[in-house]
Design an enzyme around this catalytic site. Structure first.
Site, PDB file in Angstrom:
ATOM      1  N   CYS A 242       0.828  -1.209   0.000  1.00 14.71           N
ATOM      2  CA  CYS A 242       0.000   0.000   0.000  1.00 14.71           C
ATOM      3  C   CYS A 242       0.873   1.274   0.000  1.00 14.71           C
ATOM      4  O   CYS A 242       1.491   1.567  -1.012  1.00 14.71           O
ATOM      5  CB  CYS A 242      -0.999  -0.042   1.154  1.00 14.71           C
ATOM      6  SG  CYS A 242      -2.405   1.038   0.855  1.00 14.71           S
TER       7      CYS A 242
ATOM      8  N   HIS B 117      -3.185  -5.182   1.651  1.00 14.45           N
ATOM      9  CA  HIS B 117      -2.457  -5.468   2.900  1.00 14.45           C
ATOM     10  C   HIS B 117      -2.512  -6.947   3.278  1.00 14.45           C
ATOM     11  O   HIS B 117      -3.362  -7.334   4.096  1.00 14.45           O
ATOM     12  CB  HIS B 117      -3.095  -4.689   4.055  1.00 14.45           C
ATOM     13  CG  HIS B 117      -2.902  -3.220   4.001  1.00 14.45           C
ATOM     14  ND1 HIS B 117      -1.859  -2.585   4.632  1.00 14.45           N
ATOM     15  CD2 HIS B 117      -3.623  -2.258   3.401  1.00 14.45           C
ATOM     16  CE1 HIS B 117      -1.952  -1.282   4.416  1.00 14.45           C
ATOM     17  NE2 HIS B 117      -3.013  -1.060   3.675  1.00 14.45           N
TER      18      HIS B 117
ATOM     19  N   GLU C 249      -0.775  -8.466   5.344  1.00 14.14           N
ATOM     20  CA  GLU C 249      -0.507  -8.590   6.788  1.00 14.14           C
ATOM     21  C   GLU C 249      -1.764  -8.380   7.622  1.00 14.14           C
ATOM     22  O   GLU C 249      -1.771  -8.683   8.809  1.00 14.14           O
ATOM     23  CB  GLU C 249       0.601  -7.616   7.206  1.00 14.14           C
ATOM     24  CG  GLU C 249       0.200  -6.162   7.393  1.00 14.14           C
ATOM     25  CD  GLU C 249      -0.053  -5.394   6.098  1.00 14.14           C
ATOM     26  OE1 GLU C 249      -0.042  -6.005   5.003  1.00 14.14           O
ATOM     27  OE2 GLU C 249      -0.283  -4.172   6.182  1.00 14.14           O
TER      28      GLU C 249
HETATM   29  N1  GLN Z   1      -3.582   6.414   1.419  1.00 15.33           N
HETATM   30  C1  GLN Z   1      -2.233   6.141   1.846  1.00 15.33           C
HETATM   31  C2  GLN Z   1      -1.231   6.918   0.990  1.00 15.33           C
HETATM   32  O1  GLN Z   1      -1.569   7.380  -0.069  1.00 15.33           O
HETATM   33  C3  GLN Z   1      -1.920   4.652   1.790  1.00 15.33           C
HETATM   34  C4  GLN Z   1      -2.858   3.893   2.715  1.00 15.33           C
HETATM   35  C5  GLN Z   1      -2.317   2.597   3.243  1.00 15.33           C
HETATM   36  O2  GLN Z   1      -1.115   2.353   3.278  1.00 15.33           O
HETATM   37  N2  GLN Z   1      -3.224   1.786   3.713  1.00 15.33           N
HETATM   38  O3  GLN Z   1      -0.129   7.053   1.382  1.00 15.33           O
END
Ligand code: GLN
Length: 215
Positions: free
Chosen positions: A84, A176, A178
């Site tokens: 992410c 994610h 995890e």
């Molecule tokens: N929205 C976050 C970003 O743009 C990422 C969100 C996440 O890691 N769950 O950095």
């Protein structure tokens, strides 16, 4: 091939560190929180967790860890996995913003599904990673909207790319693993790190705290 005793590092500046560490340890592997350049010594690989990519990028620059991570990757092919926000850190292009580590030839669009409330779960079959469909947790996730020719797509969903591998040792997932019960992606990354996880090791574990009902 790495020595089995080498730990997998988790960048521990901000974001979902402990969840990754517990998944790594559930496989019988060692995890190590990474806060300083010296923590990179002897790692089999490094996970860049989810969190907030602007904040993580700033902390990486302030600590100089950005240069140390890039050097370890360049000099000894340190395997990297961004989940992410971590995937955003790895991209060569971020729509409307400057890139951070710029290691994977892809363009990402941040917060592409809307606000935190638009977070969602689904399952998908990812043959490279597991024989079983894997649960996917998207939390204010980005989309990968372009990949370069050197990038291998592991999972494409409805009109966007969600998981890629680059150069044989860099993994990026916009979801994610995890935060799900599945250990499949952590096993897969351990393989990229040259660590052997026996088939007899678990393929899943109790999900983290409040997510017990969720996935
Ligand atoms: N929205 C976050 C970003 O743009 C990422 C969100 C996440 O890691 N769950 O950095």
């Amino acid at each position: 091939m790495s020595d089995e005793s080498e730990p997998i590092g988790i960048l521990a500046l901000q974001g979902g560190v402990i969840e990754h560490r517990r998944h790594i340890e559930a496989l019988g592997l060692r995890g190590r929180d990474v806060r300083y350049a010296r923590d990179l010594d002897g790692l089999a690989g490094l996970i860049l967790p989810g969190g907030e990519s602007t904040c993580l990028g700033r902390l990486l620059r302030m600590t100089g860890l950005d240069r140390s991570i890039l050097a370890a990757h360049r000099e000894r092919r340190l395997p990297l996995w961004g989940t992410c926000a971590g995937a955003i850190l790895l991209a060569t292009e971020i729509a409307g913003e400057s890139p951070h580590l710029g290691l994977v030839d892809m363009t990402v669009q941040r917060n592409a599904f809307g606000s935190q409330l638009e977070s969602f779960r689904r399952r998908a079959q990812i043959p490279a990673v597991s024989r079983e469909p894997v649960p996917l947790v998207f939390i204010r996730a980005p989309r990968i909207v372009r990949v370069g020719p050197s990038v291998r797509v592991l999972l494409a969903l409805d009109g966007y790319v969600a998981a890629v591998e680059s150069g044989g040792c860099v993994l990026a997932t916009v979801f994610h693993p995890e935060l799900s019960s599945s250990l499949a992606f952590h096993r897969y990354f351990a393989g990229l790190c040259g660590l052997a996880v026996p088939d007899s090791a678990p393929w899943s574990r109790e999900p983290f705290l409040g997510l017990r009902q969720a996935v």
